[in-house]
Design a protein around this motif. Structure first.
Motif, PDB file in Angstrom:
ATOM      1  N   GLU A 162       0.904  -0.851   0.368  1.00  0.00           N
ATOM      2  CA  GLU A 162       0.013  -0.152  -0.081  1.00  0.00           C
ATOM      3  C   GLU A 162       0.582   1.384  -0.528  1.00  0.00           C
ATOM      4  OE1 GLU A 162      -2.514  -0.424   3.562  1.00  0.00           O
ATOM      5  OE2 GLU A 162      -3.962  -0.677   2.190  1.00  0.00           O
ATOM      6  N   ARG A 184      -7.749  -5.270  -2.973  1.00  0.00           N
ATOM      7  CA  ARG A 184      -7.075  -4.104  -3.123  1.00  0.00           C
ATOM      8  C   ARG A 184      -6.085  -4.443  -4.721  1.00  0.00           C
ATOM      9  NH1 ARG A 184      -6.084  -2.397   2.252  1.00  0.00           N
ATOM     10  NH2 ARG A 184      -6.767  -3.352   3.500  1.00  0.00           N
ATOM     11  N   ALA A 214      -3.787   0.706  -3.688  1.00  0.00           N
ATOM     12  CA  ALA A 214      -3.117   1.440  -2.831  1.00  0.00           C
ATOM     13  C   ALA A 214      -4.918   2.162  -2.355  1.00  0.00           C
ATOM     14  CB  ALA A 214      -2.989   3.214  -3.030  1.00  0.00           C
TER      15      ALA A 214
END
Length: 214
Positions: A162, A184, A214
Protein backbone atom coordinates in the motif's frame (compact mmCIF):
# COMPACT_ATOMS: atom_id res chain seq x y z
CA UNK A 1 27.83 -21.68 5.01
CA UNK A 2 28.85 -25.30 5.35
CA UNK A 3 28.71 -25.92 1.60
CA UNK A 4 29.87 -23.73 -1.27
CA UNK A 5 26.62 -22.53 -2.91
CA UNK A 6 27.91 -22.40 -6.47
CA UNK A 7 29.43 -25.87 -6.30
CA UNK A 8 26.23 -27.24 -4.77
CA UNK A 9 23.91 -25.54 -7.27
CA UNK A 10 25.91 -26.71 -10.27
CA UNK A 11 25.99 -30.27 -8.91
CA UNK A 12 22.30 -30.50 -7.96
CA UNK A 13 20.54 -28.64 -10.77
CA UNK A 14 20.41 -28.61 -14.55
CA UNK A 15 20.31 -25.60 -16.84
CA UNK A 16 16.84 -25.94 -18.35
CA UNK A 17 14.02 -23.92 -19.89
CA UNK A 18 10.98 -23.76 -17.57
CA UNK A 19 7.56 -24.43 -19.13
CA UNK A 20 5.68 -21.25 -20.07
CA UNK A 21 8.83 -19.10 -20.40
CA UNK A 22 10.92 -20.61 -23.23
CA UNK A 23 12.94 -17.40 -23.54
CA UNK A 24 14.70 -18.08 -20.23
CA UNK A 25 17.05 -20.77 -18.94
CA UNK A 26 17.54 -21.47 -15.23
CA UNK A 27 19.55 -23.76 -12.99
CA UNK A 28 16.67 -25.85 -11.58
CA UNK A 29 16.29 -29.10 -9.67
CA UNK A 30 15.28 -32.15 -11.65
CA UNK A 31 11.79 -33.60 -11.89
CA UNK A 32 12.72 -36.07 -9.16
CA UNK A 33 12.72 -33.15 -6.70
CA UNK A 34 15.07 -34.97 -4.39
CA UNK A 35 16.37 -31.59 -3.28
CA UNK A 36 12.92 -30.33 -2.23
CA UNK A 37 12.01 -33.56 -0.45
CA UNK A 38 15.01 -33.52 1.83
CA UNK A 39 14.11 -33.18 5.49
CA UNK A 40 14.94 -30.04 7.46
CA UNK A 41 17.60 -32.04 9.29
CA UNK A 42 19.25 -33.06 6.02
CA UNK A 43 19.18 -29.49 4.77
CA UNK A 44 20.65 -28.20 8.05
CA UNK A 45 23.55 -30.61 7.74
CA UNK A 46 24.69 -28.90 4.56
CA UNK A 47 23.66 -25.41 5.73
CA UNK A 48 20.89 -25.08 3.15
CA UNK A 49 17.61 -23.22 3.80
CA UNK A 50 14.52 -24.58 1.96
CA UNK A 51 15.65 -24.23 -1.68
CA UNK A 52 12.89 -22.08 -3.18
CA UNK A 53 15.48 -20.84 -5.69
CA UNK A 54 15.77 -24.35 -7.20
CA UNK A 55 12.26 -24.33 -8.71
CA UNK A 56 10.27 -22.16 -11.11
CA UNK A 57 7.03 -21.66 -9.17
CA UNK A 58 3.68 -21.09 -10.89
CA UNK A 59 3.34 -17.47 -9.81
CA UNK A 60 6.83 -16.61 -10.98
CA UNK A 61 6.25 -18.23 -14.36
CA UNK A 62 2.96 -16.40 -14.79
CA UNK A 63 4.45 -13.06 -13.80
CA UNK A 64 7.52 -13.57 -16.00
CA UNK A 65 5.24 -14.44 -18.93
CA UNK A 66 3.23 -11.26 -18.34
CA UNK A 67 6.37 -9.12 -18.26
CA UNK A 68 7.70 -10.68 -21.47
CA UNK A 69 4.33 -10.27 -23.19
CA UNK A 70 3.86 -6.69 -21.91
CA UNK A 71 7.40 -5.24 -21.93
CA UNK A 72 6.04 -1.71 -21.60
CA UNK A 73 5.42 -2.57 -17.94
CA UNK A 74 9.16 -2.39 -17.24
CA UNK A 75 10.87 -0.99 -20.34
CA UNK A 76 13.28 1.79 -19.42
CA UNK A 77 12.27 1.60 -15.75
CA UNK A 78 13.99 0.72 -12.49
CA UNK A 79 12.58 -2.61 -11.31
CA UNK A 80 12.61 -4.24 -7.88
CA UNK A 81 11.82 -7.98 -7.76
CA UNK A 82 10.78 -8.99 -4.24
CA UNK A 83 11.38 -12.56 -2.98
CA UNK A 84 13.16 -13.32 -6.22
CA UNK A 85 14.10 -16.97 -5.58
CA UNK A 86 15.70 -18.20 -8.80
CA UNK A 87 15.62 -14.71 -10.30
CA UNK A 88 13.15 -15.77 -13.02
CA UNK A 89 11.02 -12.61 -12.85
CA UNK A 90 14.02 -10.31 -12.49
CA UNK A 91 15.62 -11.86 -15.57
CA UNK A 92 12.37 -11.52 -17.51
CA UNK A 93 12.26 -7.83 -16.58
CA UNK A 94 15.80 -7.29 -17.81
CA UNK A 95 15.11 -9.15 -21.06
CA UNK A 96 12.00 -6.98 -21.51
CA UNK A 97 14.11 -3.82 -21.44
CA UNK A 98 14.20 -2.66 -17.82
CA UNK A 99 16.84 -0.02 -17.26
CA UNK A 100 17.99 -1.65 -14.04
CA UNK A 101 16.79 -4.61 -11.98
CA UNK A 102 17.37 -5.31 -8.30
CA UNK A 103 16.42 -8.78 -7.09
CA UNK A 104 15.85 -9.21 -3.35
CA UNK A 105 15.72 -12.34 -1.22
CA UNK A 106 16.71 -13.04 2.38
CA UNK A 107 18.00 -16.52 1.45
CA UNK A 108 21.77 -16.12 0.93
CA UNK A 109 21.75 -19.06 -1.49
CA UNK A 110 19.45 -17.11 -3.79
CA UNK A 111 22.23 -14.61 -4.43
CA UNK A 112 24.34 -17.31 -6.08
CA UNK A 113 21.36 -18.76 -7.95
CA UNK A 114 20.41 -15.33 -9.33
CA UNK A 115 23.99 -14.61 -10.39
CA UNK A 116 24.32 -17.95 -12.21
CA UNK A 117 20.89 -17.65 -13.82
CA UNK A 118 21.41 -14.06 -14.93
CA UNK A 119 24.73 -15.01 -16.51
CA UNK A 120 23.09 -17.95 -18.30
CA UNK A 121 20.69 -15.46 -19.92
CA UNK A 122 23.28 -12.83 -20.73
CA UNK A 123 21.82 -10.15 -18.45
CA UNK A 124 22.94 -8.22 -15.39
CA UNK A 125 20.82 -8.25 -12.23
CA UNK A 126 21.75 -6.64 -8.91
CA UNK A 127 21.02 -8.54 -5.68
CA UNK A 128 19.97 -7.38 -2.22
CA UNK A 129 19.89 -9.87 0.66
CA UNK A 130 18.43 -7.52 3.28
CA UNK A 131 14.95 -7.83 4.79
CA UNK A 132 13.36 -4.85 3.04
CA UNK A 133 9.72 -5.22 4.10
CA UNK A 134 8.43 -1.84 5.24
CA UNK A 135 11.35 0.06 3.79
CA UNK A 136 11.48 2.51 0.91
CA UNK A 137 12.41 0.99 -2.44
CA UNK A 138 14.30 2.95 -5.10
CA UNK A 139 12.34 1.66 -8.09
CA UNK A 140 9.56 2.55 -10.49
CA UNK A 141 8.05 -0.94 -10.61
CA UNK A 142 7.83 -3.56 -7.84
CA UNK A 143 7.33 -7.19 -8.89
CA UNK A 144 6.22 -9.91 -6.46
CA UNK A 145 5.18 -13.45 -7.34
CA UNK A 146 3.77 -16.15 -5.06
CA UNK A 147 4.24 -14.12 -1.89
CA UNK A 148 0.92 -14.50 -0.04
CA UNK A 149 1.46 -18.10 1.08
CA UNK A 150 1.57 -17.36 4.81
CA UNK A 151 -0.91 -15.29 6.86
CA UNK A 152 1.67 -13.44 8.95
CA UNK A 153 3.79 -12.73 5.87
CA UNK A 154 0.74 -11.45 3.99
CA UNK A 155 -0.20 -9.17 6.89
CA UNK A 156 3.27 -7.64 6.74
CA UNK A 157 3.25 -7.23 2.97
CA UNK A 158 -0.14 -5.57 2.46
CA UNK A 159 0.64 -2.27 4.25
CA UNK A 160 4.08 -2.18 2.61
CA UNK A 161 2.62 -2.65 -0.86
CA UNK A 162 0.00 0.00 0.00
CA UNK A 163 2.81 2.36 0.94
CA UNK A 164 4.79 1.67 -2.23
CA UNK A 165 1.73 2.00 -4.44
CA UNK A 166 0.74 5.22 -2.69
CA UNK A 167 4.18 6.62 -3.52
CA UNK A 168 3.44 6.11 -7.21
CA UNK A 169 5.32 2.86 -7.66
CA UNK A 170 3.57 0.24 -9.78
CA UNK A 171 3.23 -2.99 -7.78
CA UNK A 172 2.55 -6.03 -10.00
CA UNK A 173 2.52 -9.67 -9.04
CA UNK A 174 0.90 -13.05 -8.99
CA UNK A 175 0.01 -13.55 -5.34
CA UNK A 176 -2.22 -16.51 -6.11
CA UNK A 177 -1.92 -18.22 -2.75
CA UNK A 178 -4.18 -18.71 0.23
CA UNK A 179 -3.88 -15.24 1.76
CA UNK A 180 -4.20 -13.04 -1.30
CA UNK A 181 -6.03 -9.72 -0.55
CA UNK A 182 -8.19 -9.77 -3.70
CA UNK A 183 -10.15 -6.68 -2.74
CA UNK A 184 -6.95 -4.64 -3.16
CA UNK A 185 -6.03 -6.02 -6.58
CA UNK A 186 -6.74 -5.02 -10.17
CA UNK A 187 -6.81 -7.81 -12.76
CA UNK A 188 -4.09 -7.80 -15.46
CA UNK A 189 -4.00 -11.27 -17.06
CA UNK A 190 -4.62 -14.96 -16.43
CA UNK A 191 -2.57 -17.97 -17.54
CA UNK A 192 -2.73 -21.74 -17.26
CA UNK A 193 0.80 -22.63 -16.23
CA UNK A 194 2.32 -26.13 -16.44
CA UNK A 195 3.59 -27.11 -13.00
CA UNK A 196 4.93 -30.18 -11.24
CA UNK A 197 2.57 -32.35 -9.23
CA UNK A 198 5.23 -32.94 -6.55
CA UNK A 199 5.19 -29.21 -5.75
CA UNK A 200 1.69 -28.01 -6.62
CA UNK A 201 -0.46 -31.18 -6.40
CA UNK A 202 -1.56 -30.67 -10.01
CA UNK A 203 -0.09 -30.48 -13.49
CA UNK A 204 -1.71 -27.18 -14.53
CA UNK A 205 -2.18 -24.19 -12.23
CA UNK A 206 -4.33 -21.19 -13.08
CA UNK A 207 -2.20 -18.13 -12.47
CA UNK A 208 -3.54 -14.58 -12.35
CA UNK A 209 -1.38 -11.48 -12.59
CA UNK A 210 -2.69 -8.49 -10.63
CA UNK A 211 -1.78 -4.87 -10.06
CA UNK A 212 -1.93 -3.68 -6.44
CA UNK A 213 -4.21 -0.72 -5.69
CA UNK A 214 -3.32 1.72 -2.92
Amino acid sequence: MKTDPEVFIRANTSLITPPHVPEIRLHLASEAHELWLKTEEELAEIGLPPPFWAFAWAGGKGLARYILDHPQTVRGKRVFDFATGSGLVAIAAKLAGAAAVRAADIDPWAETAVRLNAAANGVSVDFDGADLIGQDVDADVVLAGDVFYDRAFAEALVPWFEQLSGEGKEVVGDPGRAYVPKERLEFCAIYEVPVTRALEDSEIKKTTVWRFRA
